[in-house]
Design a protein around this motif. Structure first.
Motif, mmCIF file in Angstrom:
data_model
loop_
_atom_site.group_PDB
_atom_site.id
_atom_site.type_symbol
_atom_site.label_atom_id
_atom_site.label_comp_id
_atom_site.label_asym_id
_atom_site.label_seq_id
_atom_site.Cartn_x
_atom_site.Cartn_y
_atom_site.Cartn_z
ATOM 1 N N LYS A 28 0.833 -1.209 0.000
ATOM 2 C CA LYS A 28 0.000 0.000 0.000
ATOM 3 C C LYS A 28 0.864 1.253 0.000
ATOM 4 O O LYS A 28 0.561 2.234 -0.699
ATOM 5 C CB LYS A 28 -0.946 -0.015 1.202
ATOM 6 C CG LYS A 28 -1.997 -1.116 1.130
ATOM 7 C CD LYS A 28 -2.912 -1.107 2.344
ATOM 8 C CE LYS A 28 -3.947 -2.220 2.258
ATOM 9 N NZ LYS A 28 -4.810 -2.272 3.459
ATOM 10 N N ASP A 29 1.940 1.230 0.760
ATOM 11 C CA ASP A 29 2.864 2.369 0.759
ATOM 12 C C ASP A 29 3.477 2.563 -0.621
ATOM 13 O O ASP A 29 3.677 3.697 -1.073
ATOM 14 C CB ASP A 29 3.978 2.159 1.793
ATOM 15 C CG ASP A 29 3.466 2.264 3.220
ATOM 16 O OD1 ASP A 29 2.344 2.777 3.417
ATOM 17 O OD2 ASP A 29 4.194 1.822 4.133
ATOM 18 N N ALA A 30 3.768 1.444 -1.287
ATOM 19 C CA ALA A 30 4.323 1.521 -2.635
ATOM 20 C C ALA A 30 3.327 2.170 -3.587
ATOM 21 O O ALA A 30 3.697 2.969 -4.453
ATOM 22 C CB ALA A 30 4.705 0.134 -3.132
ATOM 23 N N GLY A 31 2.043 1.842 -3.404
ATOM 24 C CA GLY A 31 1.004 2.449 -4.225
ATOM 25 C C GLY A 31 0.921 3.946 -4.023
ATOM 26 O O GLY A 31 0.744 4.714 -4.975
ATOM 27 N N ALA A 36 2.676 -1.368 -8.341
ATOM 28 C CA ALA A 36 3.251 -1.702 -7.038
ATOM 29 C C ALA A 36 3.850 -3.106 -7.070
ATOM 30 O O ALA A 36 4.857 -3.384 -6.404
ATOM 31 C CB ALA A 36 2.194 -1.603 -5.940
ATOM 32 N N LEU A 37 3.265 -3.981 -7.872
ATOM 33 C CA LEU A 37 3.812 -5.337 -8.005
ATOM 34 C C LEU A 37 5.160 -5.323 -8.710
ATOM 35 O O LEU A 37 6.013 -6.166 -8.444
ATOM 36 C CB LEU A 37 2.836 -6.225 -8.782
ATOM 37 C CG LEU A 37 1.579 -6.634 -8.032
ATOM 38 C CD1 LEU A 37 0.705 -7.513 -8.911
ATOM 39 C CD2 LEU A 37 1.921 -7.349 -6.749
ATOM 40 N N THR A 38 5.342 -4.381 -9.633
ATOM 41 C CA THR A 38 6.659 -4.265 -10.264
ATOM 42 C C THR A 38 7.705 -3.891 -9.220
ATOM 43 O O THR A 38 8.816 -4.435 -9.216
ATOM 44 C CB THR A 38 6.609 -3.215 -11.393
ATOM 45 O OG1 THR A 38 5.643 -3.631 -12.367
ATOM 46 C CG2 THR A 38 7.966 -3.076 -12.079
ATOM 47 N N LEU A 39 7.348 -2.984 -8.314
ATOM 48 C CA LEU A 39 8.267 -2.622 -7.235
ATOM 49 C C LEU A 39 8.495 -3.813 -6.306
ATOM 50 O O LEU A 39 9.621 -4.064 -5.872
ATOM 51 C CB LEU A 39 7.716 -1.433 -6.448
ATOM 52 C CG LEU A 39 7.476 -0.140 -7.230
ATOM 53 C CD1 LEU A 39 7.031 0.973 -6.281
ATOM 54 C CD2 LEU A 39 8.713 0.289 -8.004
ATOM 55 N N ASP A 61 16.639 -2.356 -3.241
ATOM 56 C CA ASP A 61 16.613 -1.012 -3.826
ATOM 57 C C ASP A 61 15.518 -0.974 -4.907
ATOM 58 O O ASP A 61 15.788 -0.806 -6.091
ATOM 59 C CB ASP A 61 17.978 -0.663 -4.429
ATOM 60 C CG ASP A 61 18.001 0.743 -5.030
ATOM 61 O OD1 ASP A 61 17.136 1.567 -4.654
ATOM 62 O OD2 ASP A 61 18.874 0.997 -5.879
ATOM 63 N N TYR A 62 14.267 -1.110 -4.455
ATOM 64 C CA TYR A 62 13.165 -1.260 -5.393
ATOM 65 C C TYR A 62 12.822 0.026 -6.144
ATOM 66 O O TYR A 62 12.131 -0.014 -7.176
ATOM 67 C CB TYR A 62 11.914 -1.778 -4.680
ATOM 68 C CG TYR A 62 11.332 -0.835 -3.644
ATOM 69 C CD1 TYR A 62 10.412 0.135 -4.014
ATOM 70 C CD2 TYR A 62 11.687 -0.928 -2.302
ATOM 71 C CE1 TYR A 62 9.867 1.002 -3.072
ATOM 72 C CE2 TYR A 62 11.158 -0.070 -1.364
ATOM 73 C CZ TYR A 62 10.244 0.888 -1.747
ATOM 74 O OH TYR A 62 9.707 1.744 -0.816
ATOM 75 N N LYS A 63 13.303 1.166 -5.683
ATOM 76 C CA LYS A 63 12.960 2.428 -6.357
ATOM 77 C C LYS A 63 13.568 2.508 -7.753
ATOM 78 O O LYS A 63 13.136 3.316 -8.572
ATOM 79 C CB LYS A 63 13.386 3.616 -5.498
ATOM 80 C CG LYS A 63 12.546 3.757 -4.228
ATOM 81 C CD LYS A 63 12.939 4.979 -3.412
ATOM 82 C CE LYS A 63 12.086 5.071 -2.151
ATOM 83 N NZ LYS A 63 12.470 6.240 -1.312
ATOM 84 N N LYS A 64 14.553 1.653 -8.038
ATOM 85 C CA LYS A 64 15.115 1.664 -9.390
ATOM 86 C C LYS A 64 14.134 1.091 -10.407
ATOM 87 O O LYS A 64 14.355 1.209 -11.618
ATOM 88 C CB LYS A 64 16.436 0.890 -9.424
ATOM 89 C CG LYS A 64 16.341 -0.611 -9.195
ATOM 90 C CD LYS A 64 17.743 -1.202 -9.199
ATOM 91 C CE LYS A 64 17.736 -2.709 -9.029
ATOM 92 N NZ LYS A 64 19.109 -3.265 -9.036
ATOM 93 N N ALA A 104 7.679 0.808 -13.525
ATOM 94 C CA ALA A 104 6.397 0.601 -12.843
ATOM 95 C C ALA A 104 5.368 1.625 -13.306
ATOM 96 O O ALA A 104 4.188 1.301 -13.502
ATOM 97 C CB ALA A 104 6.584 0.679 -11.327
ATOM 98 N N ILE A 105 5.798 2.863 -13.480
ATOM 99 C CA ILE A 105 4.902 3.894 -14.008
ATOM 100 C C ILE A 105 4.440 3.506 -15.410
ATOM 101 O O ILE A 105 3.268 3.699 -15.775
ATOM 102 C CB ILE A 105 5.599 5.266 -13.993
ATOM 103 C CG1 ILE A 105 5.693 5.772 -12.542
ATOM 104 C CG2 ILE A 105 4.857 6.278 -14.865
ATOM 105 C CD1 ILE A 105 6.501 7.034 -12.371
#
Length: 326
Positions: A7-10, A47-50, A59-62, A67-68
């Motif tokens: 949810k935070d990722a979303g 969010a699933l891609t992250l 380091d999922y922000k890469k 994801a966008i």
């Protein structure tokens, strides 16, 4: 060790999307794109891609830009689906083709597809070819699923396996691709990413079957759209397919009556057909079938060479989809 919350990722994705302009002129090309992306949603697919990245590399922000791209592609399909369905509302708001017109909706959707490519391509060169081949396959299958769905509207009979294949293509393959793309970005091997895709496709199937059940049985206040919409439109869901197969005598006669009646009170039809489903045990049958796919997805996780806490994160996502009530 960093933590990950779906949810935070979303929420993080939503904030990143708000920063994007995608283009400026002509305004009637880009404003509908920004409009549909502003309507919210759970942002589950990106969010699933992250998440797919995180379980192999924290380091999922890469994986944010790809994801966008996943989210832009998903909304592109919604924009064009709404035109084909002549839908007036999306997430409680006026659809793009109603707010502007169908031609603008088509062209703005086209540029969304281009922008999806632009963002998904922002991966390391070493995995670029694999990522684009997987995306092309996914995008083609989503189109195939939509066409099957439209074809079914013109047919009197649809088989159960045909329906399962349609929702696999239209819904589940994008869930699987979103996870696999993230896994590749996180450094997973081809074998590992294929297994995580298998997990995603199966929970995606369970997700759609549960969505069909919620369309009939959800709490209207939580559901966010009209409960019974599938019944009103005679949509050939697994529930209707099984009801047609099992109904006998008065149940069969009443079901055929409602399926062929063109002038009816919507609430009355929903109540009557739901009562037939209740008598035939259709809800439990559909729930059991959905759970079979969730279990199949969970079993795939056993083949992943990951720590138990990472496997648990993936399973928790599946359990969330399995237990959702809206």
């Amino acid at each position: 060790m960093t933590s990950f919350d779906i949810k935070d990722a979303g929420v993080l994705l939503a904030k990143e999307l708000e920063k994007k302009r995608f283009g400026e002129a002509p305004e009637n090309l880009y404003e509908p794109l920004r409009y549909i992306l502003s309507l919210g949603g759970k942002r589950l697919r990106p969010a699933l891609t992250l998440l797919g990245c995180y379980v192999f590399d924290e380091d999922y922000k890469k994986a944010m830009e790809p994801a966008i791209g996943v989210e832009v592609f998903h909304n592109f399909t919604l924009m064009h689906d709404d035109i084909m369905d002549e839908a007036p509302l999306r997430r409680g708001h006026t659809t793009v083709h109603e707010k502007w017109n169908a031609n603008i909706g088509i062209l703005s959707g086209d540029v969304m597809f281009v922008k999806a490519y632009e963002h998904i391509m922002k991966v390391e060169d070493s995995i670029l070819r694999s990522a684009m081949e997987l995306f092309n396959k996914c995008a083609q299958e989503v189109c195939e699923g939509q066409q099957f769905d439209m074809d079914f509207e013109e047919r009197d009979e649809v088989g159960e396996e045909e329906y399962i294949n349609m929702i696999r293509l239209k819904t589940a393959v994008l869930v699987g691709f979103a996870l696999r793309l993230g896994a590749l970005i996180g450094g997973a091997t081809d074998e590992q990413s294929a297994v995580i895709e298998e997990f995603g496709v199966n929970v995606g199937l369970g997700f759609q079957l549960n969505d069909d059940i919620l369309d009939v049985y959800a709490d209207q206040a939580k559901f966010g759209k009209q409960v019974g919409g599938d019944i009103i439109s005679n949509k050939k869901t697994l529930m209707l397919i099984q009801a047609l197969k099992q109904a006998e005598g008065k149940d069969a006669e009443e079901l055929q009556y409602w399926l062929h009646k063109t002038d009816f009170d919507k609430a009355e039809k929903v109540k009557a057909v739901t009562a037939i489903y209740d008598r035939l045990g259709i809800k439990q049958m559909a729930t059991d079938r959905a759970n079979q796919y969730f279990d199949k997805g969970f079993s795939a996780l056993d083949r992943l060479d990951l720590t138990e806490d990472k496997k648990q994160l993936l399973k928790e996502f599946g359990v969330y989809l399995q237990n959702r009530d809206h």
